[in-house]
Enzyme design. Structure first.
Site, PDB file in Angstrom:
ATOM      1  N   HIS A  41       0.405  -1.030  -2.370  1.00 42.10           N
ATOM      2  CA  HIS A  41       0.792  -2.454  -2.507  1.00 42.10           C
ATOM      3  C   HIS A  41       1.235  -2.760  -3.941  1.00 42.10           C
ATOM      4  CE1 HIS A  41      -0.004  -6.765  -0.851  1.00 42.10           C
ATOM      5  NE2 HIS A  41       0.980  -6.775  -1.722  1.00 42.10           N
ATOM      6  N   ARG A  51       3.573  -7.380   4.866  1.00 38.96           N
ATOM      7  CA  ARG A  51       2.114  -7.408   4.804  1.00 38.96           C
ATOM      8  C   ARG A  51       1.557  -6.382   5.795  1.00 38.96           C
ATOM      9  NH1 ARG A  51       2.051  -9.477   0.355  1.00 38.96           N
ATOM     10  NH2 ARG A  51       1.148 -11.495  -0.154  1.00 38.96           N
TER      11      ARG A  51
END
Ligand code: NAP
Ligand code: GLV
Length: 308
Positions: free
Chosen positions: A271, A223
């Site tokens: 992402h 993350r």
């Protein structure tokens, strides 16, 4: 009894089709259309709506549409509501592909060759065998283990780090904060596949990078908030790190002018390392509903005390 979906509407249309085929007895709604709120027993969302206990008083299960759950506030959900994350085969397969691609890209100096091509510079660098490139994975969960299984077939010496002690064949396993430096000092390519928690936030910082040997590189697929951006840029500029493949950032998207966009030693993706696949996700969701009704353990149940 009904199922409510609140995430990407294009993939939601696929979920609708799959539910109609595989579970025609479960009425399926896509947010903001909810049908009768009292009928909603199951909710799948990337981020749940606020006040879900008041809005949906008969909710029995909450499914995160992602493998990670840090995108919403776990503490804001009713304490007795089971939260299930999407550790489904499609998301695992996508991560295995991406992490393998990224490790191979760094192993074979791809950022350097992309930069040289832009400069019309034909320069060959020594090729090192995989057996001499030590790859370590932070996080030995569903994704970390699957990635290690694939990397093993390529001949890399492997290590991995987790919170509690693990035993994985062919992987030197380290556990807990105290053992992390020992793994880092013998790592050439570090892959971050940790969940984002209070303990792991900011873990990829200058201290961690200093424990890696000079010339090491990073694959960041956890993350965004794991990584101190400036520390990575400083380590690359100083030549301490040789390259990085970065899929997750904080914020997302990165602002214009951010140093990652044009950095010659960074390969950046938006992402996309892995995405939940509707076909396999719906299979897992339906299996979990069946398990829930039968009182069996749920697959991917989040442990509220650990936060992942
Ligand atoms: P998981 O099965 O829950 O595994 C998490 C692993 O991290 C476990 O091995 C756990 O240790 C370890 N861990 C957690 N906190 C730790 C700590 N403080 N110190 C050391 N180790 C710690 O999770 P997963 O399914 O593999 O997914 C990992 C993460 O990947 C997700 O949370 C998400 O953030 C990220 N992800 C990214 C993408 C993308 O597209 N970029 C896609 C999917 C997922 P224990 O084994 O001791 O519990
Ligand atoms: C994607 O990042 C996920 O958590 O599934």
């Amino acid at each position: 009894m009904s199922f409510l979906y609140k995430a990407d509407p294009v993939r939601g249309a696929e979920w609708t089709r799959l539910f109609a085929a595989k579970a025609p007895d479960i009425p399926f709604h896509i947010w903001p259309e909810t049908g009768s709120a009292d009928d909603v027993r199951y909710l799948a969302a990337w981020v749940p709506p606020q006040d879900i206990a008041q809005r949906f008083p008969n909710l029995e299960l909450f499914f995160s549409t992602g493998a990670g759950i840090d995108q919403f506030d776990l503490a804001a959900l009713p304490p007795e509501l089971p939260v299930v994350r999407m550790a489904e085969p499609g998301v695992v397969a996508g991560m295995v592909e991406y992490a393998t691609m990224a490790v191979l890209a760094l192993h074979r100096d791809l950022p350097t060759y992309i930069w040289q091509q832009r400069q019309a510079n034909w320069a060959a660098h020594r090729v090192h065998p995989a057996s001499k490139r030590r790859v370590s994975v932070l996080g030995l969960g569903v994704l970390g283990c699957a990635v290690l299984n694939q990397l093993r077939t390529l001949g890399f010496p492997l290590a991995g780090w987790s919170r509690t002690r693990r035993e994985i064949e062919g992987v030197a396993c380290y556990a807990g904060q105290a053992e992390l430096p020992a793994m880092l000092t013998s790592t050439d390519i570090l892959v971050c596949l940790l969940p984002l928690t209070q303990e792991t936030r900011g873990i990829l910082d200058s201290t961690l990078f200093q424990h890696l040997p000079r010339g090491a590189s990073l694959v960041h697929v956890g993350r965004g908030a794991h990584l101190d951006h400036q520390a990575l840029v400083d380590a690359l500029e100083a030549g301490w790190l040789s390259g990085a493949v970065v899929d997750v950032t904080d914020p997302e998207p990165l602002p214009a002018g951010h140093p990652f966009w044009a950095h010659p030693k960074i390969l950046l993706t938006p992402h996309i390392a892995s995405m939940t696949q509707p076909e396999t996700a719906v299979e897992l969701v339906l299996d979990n509903i069946r398990r829930h009704e039968a009182g069996e353990p749920l697959i991917g149940l989040v442990d509220r005390t650990r936060g992942y």
